[in-house]
Scaffold this active site. Structure first.
Site, mmCIF file in Angstrom:
data_model
loop_
_atom_site.group_PDB
_atom_site.id
_atom_site.type_symbol
_atom_site.label_atom_id
_atom_site.label_comp_id
_atom_site.label_asym_id
_atom_site.label_seq_id
_atom_site.Cartn_x
_atom_site.Cartn_y
_atom_site.Cartn_z
ATOM 1 N N ASP A 77 0.884 -1.168 0.000
ATOM 2 C CA ASP A 77 0.000 0.000 0.000
ATOM 3 C C ASP A 77 0.917 1.212 0.000
ATOM 4 O O ASP A 77 1.641 1.448 0.962
ATOM 5 C CB ASP A 77 -0.864 -0.043 1.267
ATOM 6 C CG ASP A 77 -1.777 1.174 1.410
ATOM 7 O OD1 ASP A 77 -1.566 2.179 0.677
ATOM 8 O OD2 ASP A 77 -2.675 1.124 2.254
ATOM 9 N N TYR A 112 0.838 0.218 14.895
ATOM 10 C CA TYR A 112 -0.148 0.033 13.842
ATOM 11 C C TYR A 112 0.154 0.955 12.661
ATOM 12 O O TYR A 112 0.242 2.160 12.830
ATOM 13 C CB TYR A 112 -1.570 0.313 14.357
ATOM 14 C CG TYR A 112 -2.585 0.188 13.245
ATOM 15 C CD1 TYR A 112 -2.830 -1.061 12.667
ATOM 16 C CD2 TYR A 112 -3.239 1.299 12.738
ATOM 17 C CE1 TYR A 112 -3.723 -1.187 11.622
ATOM 18 C CE2 TYR A 112 -4.142 1.177 11.691
ATOM 19 C CZ TYR A 112 -4.376 -0.071 11.138
ATOM 20 O OH TYR A 112 -5.255 -0.194 10.089
ATOM 21 N N LYS A 123 -3.089 -2.568 7.704
ATOM 22 C CA LYS A 123 -3.171 -4.014 7.832
ATOM 23 C C LYS A 123 -2.268 -4.678 6.781
ATOM 24 O O LYS A 123 -1.855 -4.041 5.820
ATOM 25 C CB LYS A 123 -4.633 -4.428 7.681
ATOM 26 C CG LYS A 123 -5.175 -5.385 8.718
ATOM 27 C CD LYS A 123 -4.731 -5.185 10.142
ATOM 28 C CE LYS A 123 -5.226 -6.280 11.073
ATOM 29 N NZ LYS A 123 -4.822 -6.125 12.455
HETATM 30 P P1 13P Z 1 -5.111 -0.412 4.921
HETATM 31 O O1 13P Z 1 -4.326 -1.402 5.734
HETATM 32 O O2 13P Z 1 -5.787 -1.030 3.750
HETATM 33 O O3 13P Z 1 -4.256 0.761 4.537
HETATM 34 O O4 13P Z 1 -6.305 0.127 5.837
HETATM 35 C C1 13P Z 1 -5.956 0.791 7.002
HETATM 36 C C2 13P Z 1 -7.082 1.294 7.812
HETATM 37 O O5 13P Z 1 -6.816 1.808 8.879
HETATM 38 C C3 13P Z 1 -8.468 1.156 7.356
HETATM 39 O O6 13P Z 1 -9.380 1.756 8.272
HETATM 40 MG MG MG Z 2 -4.109 2.159 3.176
HETATM 41 MG MG MG Z 3 -4.936 -1.989 2.110
#
Ligand code: 13P
Ligand code: MG
Ligand code: MG
Ligand code: 13P
Length: 365
Positions: A11, A228, A231
């Site tokens: 990402d 964090y 994801k």
């Molecule tokens: P991603 O991991 O797809 O960037 O999403 C992060 C997020 O915090 C969605 O609410």
């Molecule tokens: Mg993202």
């Molecule tokens: Mg993502």
């Protein structure tokens, strides 16, 4: 011919928020990989996306964990990040957790699933890609495809699958691995892979010939970064037909939208909804989590495809079911089990809140 199929993803910026990818990012990646194909490093490639994750699908003859291929991906993510910054995309460079490339993108943020194999006369493969969920989301579908005859009738009726498959399982917290043989050891194996936040199926092999059948990305962003940062949004590659399950047996487990970690702020459980690639735009509460499937025939190393495998009305009922589950889970708001359990919240604001309130807690009589 021995070829390597590498799927490397990151990402590097969301459009809008974390919901999708900007076409200019895909165009930039296309440009970078086209150059690498002309130079002879890659045999072929396909650039796509799942939600806000950029997916580089490549074939080559360099083997797995090849420094030149990994550097190509890193450089592609870095130049894509420049485009993301210019457009002001959300979380530009989100998954690039290191400043400098050092030989291998594993451990630097991107997700990696690679396999090397002797190409068969016909080589159908499916590349699964997910958004808003974590590594480990493939445990249940891989178990069901490679160990459950209620999904894969081939385990019962195909003589070359009757001896089963072996599963390489990684303990991502203690960085250890173990291999289980299915069907004899499925009960032992389920003790571990039923806990997919820690024990992740890394690869599956046919026991008849020892050939690789499936491989996943096991990179856990929170373990790499210690906080964090979004994801993992993992990928998984599965070879089909012949000594492996048929295409339909590989897709079938996703007709159950099983509950996975992820969704809003990576801190919830929600159903994994199978969608076509154009519909991989998780928007409701930044979700629900999505999975897409790109099918290819690999021929002379060329990626003939993709076919958008979940673009099929026979999965509409599964999508409806996912929406019903999503609605039910959402009504729990900030309560478990919609929200992740406490130990999974340690990478969020939870430790800060606990610290702030520490002095307010008094001993019970
Ligand atoms: P991603 O991991 O797809 O960037 O999403 C992060 C997020 O915090 C969605 O609410
Ligand atoms: Mg993202
Ligand atoms: Mg993502
Ligand atoms: P076809 O007869 O269409 O080749 O299909 C064979 C098969 O095994 C489908 O699962």
């Amino acid at each position: 011919m021995k070829i390597t199929l590498s799927v490397i993803k990151a990402d590097i910026g969301g459009y809008v928020g974390h919901s999708s990818s900007h076409p200019d990012i895909l165009a930039e990646a296309q440009r970078c990989l086209e150059k690498a194909k002309k130079s002879g490093l890659l045999i072929d490639f396909h650039v796509t996306r799942c939600g806000d994750d950029l997916q580089l699908i490549m074939t080559h003859e360099q083997g797995v964990e090849n420094e030149r291929v990994h550097k190509l991906c890193w450089d592609t993510f870095v130049s894509g990040t420049e485009v993301a910054k210019k457009l002001g995309l959300y979380g530009a460079g989100q998954d690039l957790l290191s400043d400098a490339f050092s030989g291998n993108v594993k451990g630097m943020g991107p997700g990696v699933a690679e396999m090397q194999f002797e190409e068969r006369k016909s080589e159908p493969v499916i590349v699964f890609m997910a958004d808003k969920t974590s590594a480990g989301a493939w445990n249940m579908p891989l178990y069901r495809t490679f160990a459950d005859p209620f999904t894969t009738i081939g385990l019962v009726i195909a003589p070359n699958m009757h001896s089963g498959f072996s599963f390489e399982v990684h303990d991502v917290k203690e960085t250890k691995k173990v291999t289980f043989s299915a069907p004899e050891e499925i009960y032992d194996m389920l003790v571990f892979i039923g806990a997919p936040s820690r024990y992740i199926v890394k690869a599956v092999y046919s026991r008849e010939a020892g050939n690789i059948a499936a491989v996943t990305s096991t990179q856990k962003l929170s373990l790499i970064a210690g906080r964090y940062v979004g994801k993992d949004d993992p990928v998984c590659v599965v070879r089909c037909q012949g000594e492996f399950p048929a295409v339909g047996e590989v897709l079938e487990p996703f007709a159950l939208p099983h509950l996975v970690e992820g969704w809003m702020r990576g801190s919830h459980h929600g159903p994994l909804m199978l969608v076509s690639i154009p519909q991989s735009n998780p928007s409701r509460f930044d979700g629900p989590p999505r999975v897409v499937a790109a099918g290819f025939q690999i021929t002379g190393g060329k990626l003939v495809g993709p076919r958008d495998m979940f673009d099929d009305p026979s999965f509409d009922e599964a999508r409806r079911q996912a929406n019903r589950i999503a609605e039910y889970m959402r009504r729990h708001g900030p309560f478990e089990p919609h929200r992740l359990p406490l130990d999974e919240m340690e990478y969020t604001t939870m430790p800060q809140v606990s610290k702030k309130l520490r002095g307010r807690f008094v001993k019970l009589d």
